[in-house]
Design an enzyme around this catalytic site. Structure first.
Site, mmCIF file in Angstrom:
data_model
loop_
_atom_site.group_PDB
_atom_site.id
_atom_site.type_symbol
_atom_site.label_atom_id
_atom_site.label_comp_id
_atom_site.label_asym_id
_atom_site.label_seq_id
_atom_site.Cartn_x
_atom_site.Cartn_y
_atom_site.Cartn_z
ATOM 1 N N ASP A 64 -8.973 0.570 2.488
ATOM 2 C CA ASP A 64 -7.946 0.105 3.433
ATOM 3 C C ASP A 64 -8.397 0.505 4.838
ATOM 4 O O ASP A 64 -7.938 1.487 5.412
ATOM 5 C CB ASP A 64 -6.597 0.759 3.074
ATOM 6 N N GLU A 73 -10.443 4.096 4.280
ATOM 7 C CA GLU A 73 -9.522 4.856 3.430
ATOM 8 C C GLU A 73 -9.944 4.664 1.982
ATOM 9 O O GLU A 73 -10.022 3.529 1.498
ATOM 10 C CB GLU A 73 -8.069 4.401 3.614
ATOM 11 N N GLN A 83 -3.226 2.076 15.235
ATOM 12 C CA GLN A 83 -2.149 2.527 14.341
ATOM 13 C C GLN A 83 -1.236 3.556 15.017
ATOM 14 O O GLN A 83 -0.012 3.463 14.971
ATOM 15 C CB GLN A 83 -2.773 3.132 13.077
ATOM 16 N N GLU A 106 -9.311 4.373 -1.580
ATOM 17 C CA GLU A 106 -8.131 4.064 -2.386
ATOM 18 C C GLU A 106 -8.561 3.354 -3.663
ATOM 19 O O GLU A 106 -9.692 2.891 -3.809
ATOM 20 C CB GLU A 106 -7.175 3.121 -1.626
ATOM 21 N N GLU A 137 -8.966 12.584 8.335
ATOM 22 C CA GLU A 137 -8.824 13.922 7.775
ATOM 23 C C GLU A 137 -10.143 14.699 7.831
ATOM 24 O O GLU A 137 -10.160 15.879 8.162
ATOM 25 C CB GLU A 137 -8.353 13.838 6.315
ATOM 26 N N THR A 185 -4.439 6.476 0.304
ATOM 27 C CA THR A 185 -5.663 7.268 0.397
ATOM 28 C C THR A 185 -5.632 8.417 -0.603
ATOM 29 O O THR A 185 -4.655 9.154 -0.683
ATOM 30 C CB THR A 185 -5.794 7.816 1.837
ATOM 31 N N THR A 231 -9.199 -5.573 4.356
ATOM 32 C CA THR A 231 -9.061 -4.624 3.255
ATOM 33 C C THR A 231 -10.051 -5.079 2.199
ATOM 34 O O THR A 231 -10.054 -6.250 1.828
ATOM 35 C CB THR A 231 -7.629 -4.658 2.670
ATOM 36 N N TYR A 284 2.738 2.180 15.325
ATOM 37 C CA TYR A 284 3.406 2.286 14.026
ATOM 38 C C TYR A 284 4.831 2.832 14.077
ATOM 39 O O TYR A 284 5.522 2.826 13.058
ATOM 40 C CB TYR A 284 2.540 3.038 13.019
ATOM 41 N N ARG A 323 2.067 14.821 13.566
ATOM 42 C CA ARG A 323 3.368 15.375 13.951
ATOM 43 C C ARG A 323 3.394 16.898 14.026
ATOM 44 O O ARG A 323 4.430 17.484 14.334
ATOM 45 C CB ARG A 323 4.456 14.899 12.965
ATOM 46 N N HIS A 357 -3.160 13.979 1.257
ATOM 47 C CA HIS A 357 -3.295 13.010 2.355
ATOM 48 C C HIS A 357 -2.042 13.019 3.229
ATOM 49 O O HIS A 357 -2.135 13.047 4.464
ATOM 50 C CB HIS A 357 -3.543 11.613 1.778
ATOM 51 N N ASP A 380 0.838 -1.197 0.000
ATOM 52 C CA ASP A 380 0.000 0.000 0.000
ATOM 53 C C ASP A 380 0.877 1.252 0.000
ATOM 54 O O ASP A 380 1.707 1.431 0.892
ATOM 55 C CB ASP A 380 -0.914 -0.022 1.233
ATOM 56 N N ARG A 395 -7.379 3.893 13.756
ATOM 57 C CA ARG A 395 -6.420 4.985 13.977
ATOM 58 C C ARG A 395 -5.796 4.955 15.362
ATOM 59 O O ARG A 395 -4.661 5.401 15.529
ATOM 60 C CB ARG A 395 -7.104 6.332 13.751
ATOM 61 N N LYS A 450 -4.167 -2.088 10.453
ATOM 62 C CA LYS A 450 -4.677 -2.155 9.083
ATOM 63 C C LYS A 450 -4.847 -3.588 8.564
ATOM 64 O O LYS A 450 -5.444 -3.782 7.499
ATOM 65 C CB LYS A 450 -3.734 -1.402 8.133
#
Ligand SMILES: O=C(O)/C=C/C(=O)CC(=O)CC(=O)O
Ligand code: CA
Ligand code: MG
Length: 420
Positions: free
Chosen positions: A237, A203, A244, A205, A368, A354, A261, A248, A146, A137, A130, A241, A257
């Site tokens: 996907d 997501e 994740q 995609e 988002e 995404t 899917t 991650y 971040r 995104h 992926d 959250r 994830k």
């Protein structure tokens, strides 16, 4: 004059003779799965067409690739075979060709209403990767996770970032998705909370289906990469959250994830999408030579996500985006994937990442759209930050042509509660 089928196809249909997407179906529960193409409201059974000797071109004559429970054999044959199959089927289904049109018993055997069949995964997927190729995104996720200073990692403009996904949990549209349980980020010095995800997301995609692929140690040239892509499907996907965000660092997504899917059943070929190809965004900085392609192509495919909450009759549009929002092209993704010598095999699945557009109404996931739950959406009065049990998420995709559509149908899945 535009190509026309002897089968009645409504102008709003996703599946006119210009499309002919490939899927795999069971005519009735318990029967053997076989390949087909969608035409209007029907599926044409390719095992029947092959048995009748109608694939009579030099490559597919006597091939057993249509007597398979998946499309992998056809994928391995490569573009010359795909072109031959498309030419054969467009001729066979055209209004001016009598061989199927005027053969009632063959029509009876080979054309089945879509509403009567069960669609299954069209390919055996060995590996699933992926990517993360929408700039919007990447920017939004980076800002959320971040902060706004440096949302986009420095490598992002130099290579199409990706992670290795989980092939075993890829399911066909219509399959329920069980809310995953797992660890979330701890508050302060407390131990991490464990339980059903409280930040379950979709997501938006698309994914490329790999054709012949390459030998281990032999990268694919970016200018030849299109010959390794059979077509595209819609993909969701699903992402937890909270799981994740905690897991991650530093190795990337894992259990947040890998619980499911979803892909759509119909693979729309690159040939069918060609009239909708468009120039990909200008890349600055210029990519390294192995990623610099002579023709940099995207496709104009309108994408939409709807959510249908439990107990409601209507679904509500939550976002509208377009495939042409991708910064890194499919061919750059594929070439980059093989540049270290990694081999791709027929049936591998390459997710685009995404597909968010620039406007808030075009963001491709709830992370988002609700800015990590700081805002809420209104589904005609029903509030939503993340997915609730019973929510059905329905992705659709279509390229609108002059008097016809090249469509993908839908990719849907419903959230069911975690096990007790
Ligand atoms: O930029 C980050 O730190 C995080 C990015 C994401 O979480 C995006 C994501 O979920 C990857 C994906 O598209 O599957
Ligand atoms: Ca993804
Ligand atoms: Mg997934």
């Amino acid at each position: 004059m535009a190509l026309k089928s002897f089968i009645e196809v409504h102008t709003s249909s996703h599946f006119p003779i210009q499309n002919l997407p490939y899927g795999v179906f069971k005519p009735e529960p318990g029967s053997v799965a076989r390949p087909g193409v969608a035409i209007g409201d029907c599926v044409l059974d390719l095992s029947v067409i092959a048995a009748a000797g109608l694939f009579n071109g030099p490559i597919l004559n006597n091939s057993d690739c249509f007597n398979e429970p998946n499309l992998n054999k056809l994928l391995a044959l490569g573009r010359p075979a795909w072109k031959e199959a498309r030419a054969t089927l467009q001729k066979l289904l055209s209004s001016t060709e009598p061989s199927l049109r005027d053969n009632e018993s063959l029509r009876q055997k080979s054309l089945i209403p879509l509403s009567d069949v069960e669609m299954v995964l069209p390919i055996a997927i060995g590996d699933y990767t992926d990517f993360f190729s929408s700039l919007h995104h990447a920017k939004n996720c980076g800002t959320i996770f971040r902060g706004p200073q440096n949302p986009i990692p420095p490598n992002w403009f130099h290579l199409p970032i990706a992670y290795h996904g989980r092939a075993s949990s890829i399911v066909i549209s219509g399959t329920d998705i069980t809310r995953p349980r797992g660890q979330g980020p701890p508050a302060g010095n407390s131990p991490p909370p464990f339980g059903p995800s409280v930040k379950l997301d979709f997501e938006l995609e698309m994914a490329a289906i790999v054709g012949p692929g390459n030998e281990l140690g032999k990268p694919v040239d970016v200018n030849e990469a299109a010959d390794h892509i059979f077509g595209l499907v819609l993909m969701n996907d699903w992402s937890a959250r909270d799981i994740q965000a905690w897991e991650y660092v530093p190795l990337g997504p894992f259990l947040g994830k890998s619980f499911g899917t979803t892909i759509s059943p119909w693979i729309v070929t690159l040939e069918a999408l060609e009239p909708f190809s468009c120039e990909a965004p200008k890349q600055d900085p210029h990519p390294l030579p192995y990623l610099a392609e002579k023709i940099s192509k995207n496709y104009d495919i309108s994408l939409e996500v709807q959510i249908k909450p439990a107990g409601q009759d209507d679904s509500h549009v939550v976002t509208k985006s377009n495939f042409n929002n991708l910064y890194w092209t499919l061919t750059q993704q594929l070439a980059h994937h093989t540049i270290n010598g990694c081999n791709l095999r027929p049936g591998d699945l390459l997710g685009t990442g995404t597909i968010s557009g620039p406007e808030p109404e075009s963001y491709g996931c709830l992370l988002e759209l609700t800015w990590n739950g700081q805002k809420q959406l209104s589904l005609n009065g029903t509030p939503r930050k993340f997915l609730e049990d019973g929510d059905e998420v329905i992705i659709s995709g279509v390229s609108k042509g002059n008097g016809y559509n090249i469509g993908f149908g839908t990719c849907s899945g419903k959230i069911v509660p975690s096990p007790p």
